[in-house]
Scaffold this active site. Structure first.
Site, PDB file in Angstrom:
ATOM      1  N   VAL A 270      10.592  77.355  62.554  1.00 41.32           N
ATOM      2  CA  VAL A 270      10.101  76.345  61.626  1.00 41.32           C
ATOM      3  C   VAL A 270       9.651  77.055  60.356  1.00 41.32           C
ATOM      4  CG1 VAL A 270       8.447  74.494  61.228  1.00 41.32           C
ATOM      5  CG2 VAL A 270       9.360  74.866  63.531  1.00 41.32           C
TER       6      VAL A 270
ATOM      7  N   LYS B 148      12.788  72.601  60.454  1.00 42.77           N
ATOM      8  CA  LYS B 148      12.992  73.066  61.820  1.00 42.77           C
ATOM      9  C   LYS B 148      14.470  73.390  61.975  1.00 42.77           C
ATOM     10  CE  LYS B 148      12.067  71.731  66.632  1.00 42.77           C
ATOM     11  NZ  LYS B 148      11.499  70.670  67.500  1.00 42.77           N
TER      12      LYS B 148
ATOM     13  N   GLY C  41       6.463  79.127  62.299  1.00 42.28           N
ATOM     14  CA  GLY C  41       6.415  79.387  63.733  1.00 42.28           C
ATOM     15  C   GLY C  41       7.793  79.641  64.290  1.00 42.28           C
TER      16      GLY C  41
ATOM     17  N   ASP D 263       4.692  65.506  76.310  1.00 40.70           N
ATOM     18  CA  ASP D 263       4.286  66.902  76.116  1.00 40.70           C
ATOM     19  C   ASP D 263       3.087  66.970  75.183  1.00 40.70           C
ATOM     20  OD1 ASP D 263       4.379  69.632  76.566  1.00 40.70           O
ATOM     21  OD2 ASP D 263       5.803  70.016  74.948  1.00 40.70           O
TER      22      ASP D 263
ATOM     23  N   SER E  98      11.449  79.096  71.528  1.00 40.89           N
ATOM     24  CA  SER E  98      12.744  79.251  72.185  1.00 40.89           C
ATOM     25  C   SER E  98      13.800  78.329  71.594  1.00 40.89           C
ATOM     26  CB  SER E  98      12.592  78.981  73.686  1.00 40.89           C
ATOM     27  OG  SER E  98      11.978  77.735  73.902  1.00 40.89           O
ATOM     28  N   PHE E  99      13.370  77.262  70.882  1.00 37.11           N
ATOM     29  CA  PHE E  99      14.321  76.333  70.284  1.00 37.11           C
ATOM     30  C   PHE E  99      14.879  76.865  68.970  1.00 37.11           C
ATOM     31  CE2 PHE E  99      10.119  75.335  68.709  1.00 37.11           C
ATOM     32  CZ  PHE E  99      10.310  75.301  67.344  1.00 37.11           C
TER      33      PHE E  99
END
Length: 726
Positions: A18, A33, A11, A125, A14-15
């Site tokens: 992964v 990650k 995946g 979250d 914005s961070f």
């Protein structure tokens, strides 16, 4: 990284990314990650490291286990256990799940959440995207980017985190919250697993927020009584009425199936508070609410109908009005050929030796056109109070609502919300724009370092529409204006402008660790360099155009917006940035045209802020000053010529002699003389009855042509709502 073999991408957000990888020593699959440090502020990097610290201490079968983490010069790498399936994939294929299948997932999620709360960790979250399934279909919580480890003395939190579809009502209302917010999100997930959609579902963020606040949940009739009772217990809008942890563990829907870890922290959130702790929690809640109201600053002048004005302030205002009404034009300057349009008394211009750097002393000269004392010598209590704590700059930052938000957002998700909200407002649905807490949510991307130019552009469009949609009542327009003043929309538009002007630079590990993460405004100035004019792409220019078009309209509606603009320019040190944008006169003339109009309005209505306009006009870049008035006067666009003529007229009234000498040239004088024979009558006669604000209408109409709704925009009579410039 040499310990792992990367197999493929799982995946991207914005961070960072992964990856699925294999540990070479054991052949076990893991997830990598990878978070790039490039372009990250010290505050952001600190947040990622905090996420690692929280997850490293978590050890539970229903929480994704962190195996290792390390940093390179350019990246932060986190290694976790690998889970092959995402709950969202299961939902997308099956639509919804049976109660029996949901029950197994609920047991796992309740077990994980009980473990987190037992160790005073709030996830903040919870959503299907953050739930993974292992090979045994066991649910596991992941992604602790918004998680918070609450100290034993902390009972409530105030920062808004989470995804709107799963956000608790108390967060929507910007009220203090505790672990109960996680329980609401859990209820939303269970509801979606059973029904296929969350309890409140819409593509419009405004409509969604309104649903969460006001609408009742529709309960399915095909569920067992135990399941329905459990859901209703979690999805109580009043957090004090939600199921407690003791009630959850003893509820028939989950009793006997919760895996309870022996590892708990001090004062777990899962047990009832003592009387003293409950009293401390209530006090923190009250203090948080009071602080929120205090940080919003003074009540806007336009919203003070029910507020009694002190006698000394009344006298001060009356004196200013009298002086404005009786002021004669006695300034000796060759350009001063007409009467002062507003009758305001200009301050004596500072000499070059007296000019004060905004970095050294920003508020003494610039705060809302006021110093510590008013015209009668009375102390301005708000500024005095800030000075007493020796933190004037921070006080004004908070007053301007520059609340840092550097957590990653999903731009595509925001754009969908904003697009649908634009159509909703254009069809006449304005109710959400007159509620400060809802408007604040719409404004929030303007101060988020992860907002891209398209998101910022759509935010500006959405907040502009009410002023041009046919049939909008004057009362609604007035209420929206008051809300925009209260949420400090204008300063946040200027903040968004600064974000668009900055290009992020790489921070080394040592720079990141040594950089201060304190303060209100993000990102740190040291984390960025300013773009040159040729670096702007078309999306960035469009966003700047929409932002400044709205800013220009606001400053012509109310002097309070002018004051907010001046404060924002000083606090954000935007003198050079605004000057830089004036250089876009050939590439994107609408942007400098609106800036000139804003600067003119400052001189016309609040000339005591003349120093700010001078600092913008005189700012020099490596290539010299970007304020080339001759180019503006020779532009083919009649509106630019008209606005520049007015700006020059007011420059002559209020600029110091030294400043005028630096700006004035024979080229400008010759061009002005030539304009006496211009083909446009308004330019020849220097008359601008309605042109500036009418063009706001025209610009928005062109913007919304693609929506198929431009026909509802009222353009035939620009005098009905907009104030004339002269």
């Amino acid at each position: 990284m040499e310990k792992y073999e990367v197999i493929g991408t799982l995946g991207e957000g914005s961070f960072g990314r992964v990856y699925k990888a294999k540990e070479l020593s054991s052949s076990n699959f893991v997830a990598l990650k990878v978070i790039s440090k490039r372009g990250r502020s010290s505050k952001e990097l600190k947040g990622f490291r905090r996420e690692c610290e929280i997850q490293r201490e978590l050890h539970h079968p229903n929480v994704i286990q962190m195996l290792d983490s390390f940093e390179t010069e350019n990246e932060i790498v986190v290694i976790t256990e690998f889970a092959p399936k995402e709950l969202t994939d299961v939902l997308s294929k099956q639509g919804y799940l049976t109660e029996d299948k949901v029950k197994q997932i609920v047991w796992d999620l309740v077990s994980a959440l009980y473990y987190l709360h037992s160790n005073r960790v709030l996830h903040r979250d919870l959503k299907p995207q953050n739930i993974l399934l292992d090979l045994k279909n066991r649910a596991k919580l992941c992604d602790f980017g918004f998680a918070r480890n609450m100290s034993t003395g902390t009972h409530v939190l105030t920062s808004i985190k989470g995804t709107p579809l799963y956000m608790a009502p108390e967060l929507i209302d910007e009220l203090p919250y505790d672990y109960n917010a996680d329980l609401w999100s859990l209820g939303c997930i269970i509801y979606e697993l059973l029904m296929g959609t969350p309890p409140f579902c819409t593509n419009s963020i405004l409509h969604l927020i309104r649903k969460i606040k006001t609408e009742q949940i529709k309960w399915p009739t095909f569920l067992s009584p135990e399941c329905t009772s459990f859901l209703k217990g979690l999805l109580q809008k009043n957090p004090s009425k939600r199921l407690t942890w003791n009630q959850i563990l003893n509820h028939s829907f989950v009793k006997g199936h919760i895996l309870i870890s022996k590892t708990t922290g001090p004062m777990p959130l899962t047990i009832s508070l003592s009387a003293s702790a409950q009293e401390a929690k209530e006090q923190q809640r009250k203090d948080s609410i009071n602080n929120k109201h205090t940080n919003k600053g003074a009540i806007p002048r336009t919203a003070k109908k029910s507020v009694e004005v002190p006698e000394n302030e009344k006298h001060s205002r009356e004196k200013v009005k009298e002086e404005k009404a009786t002021l004669s034009n006695n300034k000796n300057n060759s350009l001063d050929t007409g009467q002062n349009p507003t009758g305001a008394i200009p301050k004596k211009p500072l000499t070059s030796q007296e000019q004060i750097s905004s970095k050294e002393k920003p508020l003494e000269v610039f705060t809302e056109g006021k110093s510590h004392r008013d015209e009668n010598g009375n102390v301005n209590e708000e500024i005095k109070k800030c000075d007493e704590v020796k933190d004037v700059g921070k006080c004004l930052k908070e007053k301007l609502n520059f609340i840092e938000d550097s957590h990653p957002i999903e731009p595509e998700e925001w754009i969908v919300f904003l697009q649908n909200s634009i159509k909703e407002v254009m069809n006449g649905e304005m109710s959400s724009l007159v509620q400060p807490n809802l408007t604040n949510i719409i404004v929030s991307p303007l101060r988020n370092t992860y907002s891209n130019s398209k998101v910022l552009s759509y935010v500006a469009k959405l907040l502009s529409i009410a002023f041009v949609v046919k049939g909008t009542s004057k009362e609604t327009i007035e209420n929206i204006k008051k809300v925009y003043l209260e949420v400090k929309l204008l300063p946040n538009l200027i903040y968004a402008t600064k974000l668009l002007l900055r290009t992020r630079k790489h921070l080394s590990s040592s720079e990141s660790s040594n950089s201060s993460s304190e303060g209100v405004i993000a990102p740190s100035r040291n984390d960025f360099t300013c773009k040159s004019l040729n670096e702007f792409d078309s999306d960035e220019l469009q966003a700047l155009e929409h932002i400044l078009m709205l800013a220009c309209h606001l400053v012509h509606l109310e002097d309070e917006f002018v004051s907010q603009f001046c404060d924002a320019v000083v606090v954000l040190n935007m003198f050079g940035s605004i000057n830089l944008l004036l250089g876009l006169v050939k590439r994107k003339p609408r942007i400098p045209m609106d800036i000139i109009s804003i600067l003119t309005q400052i001189l016309r209505n609040l000339p005591e802020n003349v120093e700010i306009v001078e600092k913008i006009a005189l700012h020099h870049t490596d290539s010299g000053s970007e304020l080339h008035l001759g180019e503006f006067l020779r532009n083919s666009d009649a509106s630019i010529k008209e606005r520049t003529c007015h700006f020059i007229l007011l420059m002559g009234k209020y600029f110091s002699h030294d400043t005028l000498e630096k700006i004035w040239s024979l080229e400008i004088q010759d061009t002005l003389e030539a304009l006496m024979f211009d083909s446009v009558e308004h330019v020849r006669n220097m008359e601008l009855p309605h042109t500036t604000l009418w063009q706001f209408d025209i610009g928005l109409m062109n913007t919304f042509q693609g929506c198929g709704l431009a026909g509802v925009v009222q353009l035939n009579d620009p005098t009905t709502r907009f104030l004339p410039l002269t």
